[in-house]
Design a protein around this motif. Sequence first.
Motif, PDB file in Angstrom:
ATOM      1  N   MET A  63       0.839  -1.184   0.000  1.00  0.00           N
ATOM      2  CA  MET A  63       0.000   0.000   0.000  1.00  0.00           C
ATOM      3  C   MET A  63       0.882   1.245   0.000  1.00  0.00           C
ATOM      4  O   MET A  63       1.977   1.253   0.558  1.00  0.00           O
ATOM      5  CB  MET A  63      -0.920   0.027   1.203  1.00  0.00           C
ATOM      6  CG  MET A  63      -0.188   0.011   2.525  1.00  0.00           C
ATOM      7  SD  MET A  63      -1.314   0.237   3.894  1.00  0.00           S
ATOM      8  CE  MET A  63      -1.617   1.967   3.739  1.00  0.00           C
ATOM      9  N   MET A  64       0.399   2.255  -0.670  1.00  0.00           N
ATOM     10  CA  MET A  64       1.114   3.532  -0.656  1.00  0.00           C
ATOM     11  C   MET A  64       0.077   4.642  -0.760  1.00  0.00           C
ATOM     12  O   MET A  64      -0.915   4.510  -1.501  1.00  0.00           O
ATOM     13  CB  MET A  64       2.120   3.617  -1.812  1.00  0.00           C
ATOM     14  CG  MET A  64       2.885   4.929  -1.824  1.00  0.00           C
ATOM     15  SD  MET A  64       4.488   4.885  -2.685  1.00  0.00           S
ATOM     16  CE  MET A  64       4.039   4.443  -4.332  1.00  0.00           C
ATOM     17  N   GLN A  65       0.300   5.703   0.000  1.00  0.00           N
ATOM     18  CA  GLN A  65      -0.611   6.837  -0.025  1.00  0.00           C
ATOM     19  C   GLN A  65       0.190   8.120  -0.117  1.00  0.00           C
ATOM     20  O   GLN A  65       1.181   8.284   0.604  1.00  0.00           O
ATOM     21  CB  GLN A  65      -1.465   6.872   1.246  1.00  0.00           C
ATOM     22  CG  GLN A  65      -2.489   7.993   1.263  1.00  0.00           C
ATOM     23  CD  GLN A  65      -2.365   8.903   2.479  1.00  0.00           C
ATOM     24  OE1 GLN A  65      -1.318   8.981   3.107  1.00  0.00           O
ATOM     25  NE2 GLN A  65      -3.435   9.600   2.773  1.00  0.00           N
ATOM     26  N   VAL A  66      -0.224   8.981  -1.019  1.00  0.00           N
ATOM     27  CA  VAL A  66       0.380  10.304  -1.096  1.00  0.00           C
ATOM     28  C   VAL A  66      -0.625  11.273  -0.487  1.00  0.00           C
ATOM     29  O   VAL A  66      -1.754  11.400  -0.981  1.00  0.00           O
ATOM     30  CB  VAL A  66       0.704  10.694  -2.555  1.00  0.00           C
ATOM     31  CG1 VAL A  66       1.303  12.097  -2.605  1.00  0.00           C
ATOM     32  CG2 VAL A  66       1.649   9.683  -3.175  1.00  0.00           C
ATOM     33  N   LEU A  76      -4.199  12.162  -1.868  1.00  0.00           N
ATOM     34  CA  LEU A  76      -4.151  12.624  -3.253  1.00  0.00           C
ATOM     35  C   LEU A  76      -4.031  11.443  -4.208  1.00  0.00           C
ATOM     36  O   LEU A  76      -4.632  11.449  -5.287  1.00  0.00           O
ATOM     37  CB  LEU A  76      -2.957  13.574  -3.446  1.00  0.00           C
ATOM     38  CG  LEU A  76      -2.936  14.788  -2.502  1.00  0.00           C
ATOM     39  CD1 LEU A  76      -1.663  15.578  -2.693  1.00  0.00           C
ATOM     40  CD2 LEU A  76      -4.153  15.670  -2.737  1.00  0.00           C
ATOM     41  N   GLN A  77      -3.228  10.464  -3.814  1.00  0.00           N
ATOM     42  CA  GLN A  77      -3.072   9.258  -4.631  1.00  0.00           C
ATOM     43  C   GLN A  77      -3.036   8.082  -3.664  1.00  0.00           C
ATOM     44  O   GLN A  77      -2.469   8.192  -2.561  1.00  0.00           O
ATOM     45  CB  GLN A  77      -1.765   9.312  -5.419  1.00  0.00           C
ATOM     46  CG  GLN A  77      -1.689  10.445  -6.419  1.00  0.00           C
ATOM     47  CD  GLN A  77      -1.767   9.940  -7.852  1.00  0.00           C
ATOM     48  OE1 GLN A  77      -1.113   8.974  -8.226  1.00  0.00           O
ATOM     49  NE2 GLN A  77      -2.585  10.589  -8.669  1.00  0.00           N
ATOM     50  N   TYR A  78      -3.585   6.957  -4.073  1.00  0.00           N
ATOM     51  CA  TYR A  78      -3.630   5.821  -3.163  1.00  0.00           C
ATOM     52  C   TYR A  78      -3.742   4.514  -3.932  1.00  0.00           C
ATOM     53  O   TYR A  78      -4.468   4.417  -4.918  1.00  0.00           O
ATOM     54  CB  TYR A  78      -4.830   5.958  -2.218  1.00  0.00           C
ATOM     55  CG  TYR A  78      -4.955   4.815  -1.243  1.00  0.00           C
ATOM     56  CD1 TYR A  78      -4.081   4.733  -0.164  1.00  0.00           C
ATOM     57  CD2 TYR A  78      -5.911   3.824  -1.400  1.00  0.00           C
ATOM     58  CE1 TYR A  78      -4.159   3.677   0.729  1.00  0.00           C
ATOM     59  CE2 TYR A  78      -5.993   2.766  -0.518  1.00  0.00           C
ATOM     60  CZ  TYR A  78      -5.115   2.703   0.551  1.00  0.00           C
ATOM     61  OH  TYR A  78      -5.188   1.664   1.431  1.00  0.00           O
ATOM     62  N   ASP A  79      -3.010   3.529  -3.477  1.00  0.00           N
ATOM     63  CA  ASP A  79      -3.194   2.171  -4.024  1.00  0.00           C
ATOM     64  C   ASP A  79      -2.857   1.164  -2.936  1.00  0.00           C
ATOM     65  O   ASP A  79      -1.847   1.312  -2.243  1.00  0.00           O
ATOM     66  CB  ASP A  79      -2.273   1.953  -5.236  1.00  0.00           C
ATOM     67  CG  ASP A  79      -2.515   0.582  -5.869  1.00  0.00           C
ATOM     68  OD1 ASP A  79      -3.553  -0.039  -5.571  1.00  0.00           O
ATOM     69  OD2 ASP A  79      -1.661   0.140  -6.663  1.00  0.00           O
ATOM     70  N   ASP A  80      -3.728   0.190  -2.764  1.00  0.00           N
ATOM     71  CA  ASP A  80      -3.441  -0.872  -1.801  1.00  0.00           C
ATOM     72  C   ASP A  80      -3.531  -2.259  -2.449  1.00  0.00           C
ATOM     73  O   ASP A  80      -3.643  -3.251  -1.759  1.00  0.00           O
ATOM     74  CB  ASP A  80      -4.379  -0.783  -0.599  1.00  0.00           C
ATOM     75  CG  ASP A  80      -5.844  -0.882  -1.009  1.00  0.00           C
ATOM     76  OD1 ASP A  80      -6.116  -1.262  -2.161  1.00  0.00           O
ATOM     77  OD2 ASP A  80      -6.712  -0.590  -0.177  1.00  0.00           O
ATOM     78  N   GLN A 127       2.622  18.213  -6.953  1.00  0.00           N
ATOM     79  CA  GLN A 127       3.063  19.395  -6.201  1.00  0.00           C
ATOM     80  C   GLN A 127       2.014  19.666  -5.130  1.00  0.00           C
ATOM     81  O   GLN A 127       0.821  19.545  -5.378  1.00  0.00           O
ATOM     82  CB  GLN A 127       3.166  20.614  -7.136  1.00  0.00           C
ATOM     83  CG  GLN A 127       4.228  20.476  -8.222  1.00  0.00           C
ATOM     84  CD  GLN A 127       5.660  20.419  -7.670  1.00  0.00           C
ATOM     85  OE1 GLN A 127       5.893  20.809  -6.528  1.00  0.00           O
ATOM     86  NE2 GLN A 127       6.592  19.901  -8.473  1.00  0.00           N
ATOM     87  N   GLY A 128       2.454  20.017  -3.961  1.00  0.00           N
ATOM     88  CA  GLY A 128       1.484  20.253  -2.885  1.00  0.00           C
ATOM     89  C   GLY A 128       1.327  19.047  -1.968  1.00  0.00           C
ATOM     90  O   GLY A 128       0.697  19.148  -0.919  1.00  0.00           O
ATOM     91  N   GLN A 153      -5.665   4.169  -7.243  1.00  0.00           N
ATOM     92  CA  GLN A 153      -7.047   3.678  -7.214  1.00  0.00           C
ATOM     93  C   GLN A 153      -8.070   4.792  -6.995  1.00  0.00           C
ATOM     94  O   GLN A 153      -9.266   4.550  -7.048  1.00  0.00           O
ATOM     95  CB  GLN A 153      -7.225   2.657  -6.085  1.00  0.00           C
ATOM     96  CG  GLN A 153      -6.568   1.335  -6.391  1.00  0.00           C
ATOM     97  CD  GLN A 153      -6.753   0.347  -5.246  1.00  0.00           C
ATOM     98  OE1 GLN A 153      -7.565   0.553  -4.362  1.00  0.00           O
ATOM     99  NE2 GLN A 153      -5.993  -0.720  -5.291  1.00  0.00           N
ATOM    100  N   LEU A 154      -7.594   5.987  -6.693  1.00  0.00           N
ATOM    101  CA  LEU A 154      -8.556   7.040  -6.364  1.00  0.00           C
ATOM    102  C   LEU A 154      -9.177   7.674  -7.594  1.00  0.00           C
ATOM    103  O   LEU A 154     -10.343   8.042  -7.593  1.00  0.00           O
ATOM    104  CB  LEU A 154      -7.883   8.124  -5.525  1.00  0.00           C
ATOM    105  CG  LEU A 154      -7.401   7.676  -4.156  1.00  0.00           C
ATOM    106  CD1 LEU A 154      -6.821   8.855  -3.400  1.00  0.00           C
ATOM    107  CD2 LEU A 154      -8.540   7.064  -3.375  1.00  0.00           C
ATOM    108  N   ALA A 155      -8.359   7.805  -8.622  1.00  0.00           N
ATOM    109  CA  ALA A 155      -8.870   8.486  -9.802  1.00  0.00           C
ATOM    110  C   ALA A 155      -9.743   7.534 -10.614  1.00  0.00           C
ATOM    111  O   ALA A 155      -9.281   6.503 -11.070  1.00  0.00           O
ATOM    112  CB  ALA A 155      -7.698   8.974 -10.640  1.00  0.00           C
ATOM    113  N   LEU A 156     -10.983   7.876 -10.760  1.00  0.00           N
ATOM    114  CA  LEU A 156     -11.849   7.047 -11.589  1.00  0.00           C
ATOM    115  C   LEU A 156     -11.682   7.480 -13.038  1.00  0.00           C
ATOM    116  O   LEU A 156     -11.667   8.677 -13.331  1.00  0.00           O
ATOM    117  CB  LEU A 156     -13.308   7.246 -11.178  1.00  0.00           C
ATOM    118  CG  LEU A 156     -13.784   6.518  -9.937  1.00  0.00           C
ATOM    119  CD1 LEU A 156     -15.224   6.903  -9.645  1.00  0.00           C
ATOM    120  CD2 LEU A 156     -13.658   5.021 -10.101  1.00  0.00           C
TER     121      LEU A 156
END
Lengths: 641, 193
Positions: free
Chosen positions: A388-391, A399-403, A426-427, A462-465
């Motif tokens: 898993m990684m989360q930004v 902002l970004q996530y995948d597990d 950025q951010g 996985q967050l961006a549909l």
Amino acid sequence: MNRHISKENLFRHINHILPEIEPEQIDAHLLECDSCRAAADALTAEHQMIWQSVLTNLGQVNPTPEANFAAIAPRLPPPNKPISFSLHAIWQTLASGAVLAIFIIGLLIYVNSLRPMNMFGDGGSYLPIINGSFENIDADDVPEGWVLAGKRPQDYVAHPDDTVIFTGKSSALLASDVEEAREFGTLMQSLTLDESLRGLRVRLSAHIKTEDVTNFAGLWMRVDGGYYHTLQFDNMQDRPIRGTTDWQRYEIVLDVPQEGETIYLGVLLRGNGRVWIDNIQLEGVSNDVASTDYLSRHSPSNLDLEAGQSVPTGWFQSGFRLQDYEISRDTTTFVAGEASAMLASIVEDAPKPGALVQSFSADNYLGQRVRLSAQIKTENVSGWTGLMMQVGGVSGSSLQYDDMQNRGIIGTTDWSQYEVVLDVPQGSKSIGLGLLLTGSGRVWIDDVTLEVVGLDVPTTDQLALPLHPINLDFEEVGTADLPDGWIFDGRRPQDYDVRQDSQVFATGEASALLAAKVEDPSRPGLLIQSFDPSDYLGERVRFSAQIKTEVVTDWAGLWMSVGRSELEVFQFDNMQNRPIVGTTDWMRYEIVLDIPTASEKLDFGVMLAGNGRVWIDNITLEIVSDDVPSTHCQECWEESN
Amino acid sequence: MASDDTLIARWKTGDQQAAKALYEQYRLKIFRLAYGMLMDLADAEEVMQDTLLYALSNIHRYDPDRAGLQTWLHKIAVSRCRDKRRRKQLAKVPLWSWLDKGGDAADTDLPPEHQAIAQDNHDQIWQAVQKLSPKLIEVIVLRYWSGHTFREIAEILDCPLPTAQSRVQFAHKKLRTVLQSDELMHLSQEFIK
């Protein structure tokens, strides 16, 4: 009126619902008709019985006194700053590696609002904490100057203890007060900062002794700026105190940035056990003393899992039920070096995932695409596991996530390489990474790497549909033999065989197969794809596909859901009212639903309940006119939940 | 006592005392509603806290033209209960196994010798209610505990009015099946004497 009154009309009459016949007519008939009158009396009695039964039984139960307004007040937003809750937010918290922080935020706001104070005097290296020696005794109460708080403070007690002391006449004891403490309790206080303290590096230290701590205990400290924005934070989660330990001095070192407004600090206990704390001090230190702040760590550490004793250094356990899992450094099973890390469930079918994580500042990776990869080995994983990684952005927003949920590792597998790829926009403020496990089983991780990759490497976020569905003819294959773009959805993936099938198809050269692998699976399985329905808002959409089934015992059908989230579904149909059962040849089926303008997510696919095999092929999604009848089925949605 | 509208207006300006008053006003109702649906004290407590926390945090979403405050709160609570149910296989603990049968709630008008009988009858019916499907328990609790109209039940459950009506009616039918109709009749007559 000579005919008897129907049961429906009697029910309506008794319930004062507009009946199909006038109430006066019913009353007149009841006067004359013994049979209807007897039925009406019985129905009335039945209503009274149920009413009295419900009143009697529910009228006597009461919540515990601890479930009071004070327990939620800390989490209420300040005026004009509403908060919201979502599964997503839970993941953010989990992935950010500061699972306690989000709850502590609210508590601290509350505590601060109750007791605003400026504790820092002029000069002197020790900064006053109220009653840091715990000498002010009122034996039955929380030590003076301190507040007992936490996610479930009612599960804990805190009071001075004059039988176990390090110095002086008493220490403070924080202990679980229930058989299975599910969350955490903390003994804490807050200090309002002023100009003289900003720019300092401060050390919080205390002597701590523990007994039978099942999860972990530790000091914690946070420095917040305005609007509860956390600037610096450490809760010793990466160096937890566990089990039974004698008096020892522990410390946390944080900087107080210029924008800092408040310091929160205390001792925390997660799970069961007893923790004594004595002689807690906060002092200014020179910059030679290393900071222990999580949030300003600029790179991951101990990725090869070689450092550490019982647990790998720099990593910590996260999740909502820490007591259901354990982490350890394993020197008997590894793929490189001399150790790996293990995450294992210690209960059957843990309801919530557990994780082994670390987090650090995103500063060094801003604007880049990063790949987390690692070797993973699994044993009897009943749910699924994966990297898993989360930004995270400001305030922990994801902002970004995948597990790897869409390609989770199940069952028993040997060492294999896995990876997740995310952008660090950025951010971004933080990166959390690690290993996630749902359900029961054991999983080892070793040889972790985090590297910047080119934009030609696709992200696995996985967050961006996506705006458009893909691979509607199932010709493209993705990972783990699943058709590209499609995922299995269901509570028990181990009960199903889900894959692209190039032997059986309606058109082209492949279809998708969803088949029960065990006798009578207890939960239905779904093969679905999700996309952002922005292009369809306000329209009526027809989803149709060709389906073939083989000995389906319960039912198979197309499945489509339109909503804002899994819990806020506007339109739904799963063909439960026109199920496909048994063995059927290729035939086209359809679902027609409206896409309300507030929709943010459209899920569609095929489902199978019970035994059997179902193939799906040749999907079309098209906008149709309003004269095509909708197949929306509210009952089906309720039933499916 | 200030009206809900007044308290809401005050809370919107940040008056935490108003939030507390709203909380106290609905705390017990929501707890018991949730308990009726979940039969688990800890879960009911969590639902109560979550519901009120959500509602107070999102008070700007409350539309008084659409439904009363209690209806809106119960809609949130029912959603939370469903959420809980989805995530957990309920351990069905019989209420009477731990409940203090002091019986001072609803039966104080009955002569003492009838109270025990009434309590037994209530227990049997309550036991039967707990055997219904979650959907039917929902309507029974909403109708008989919270006293909602069918229109309010439809709003809370987000279903058409006829569905709410037919579901209550269906719950009665299922209860009869569970209890055996003649036994219910017997109990009914004994109770309403």
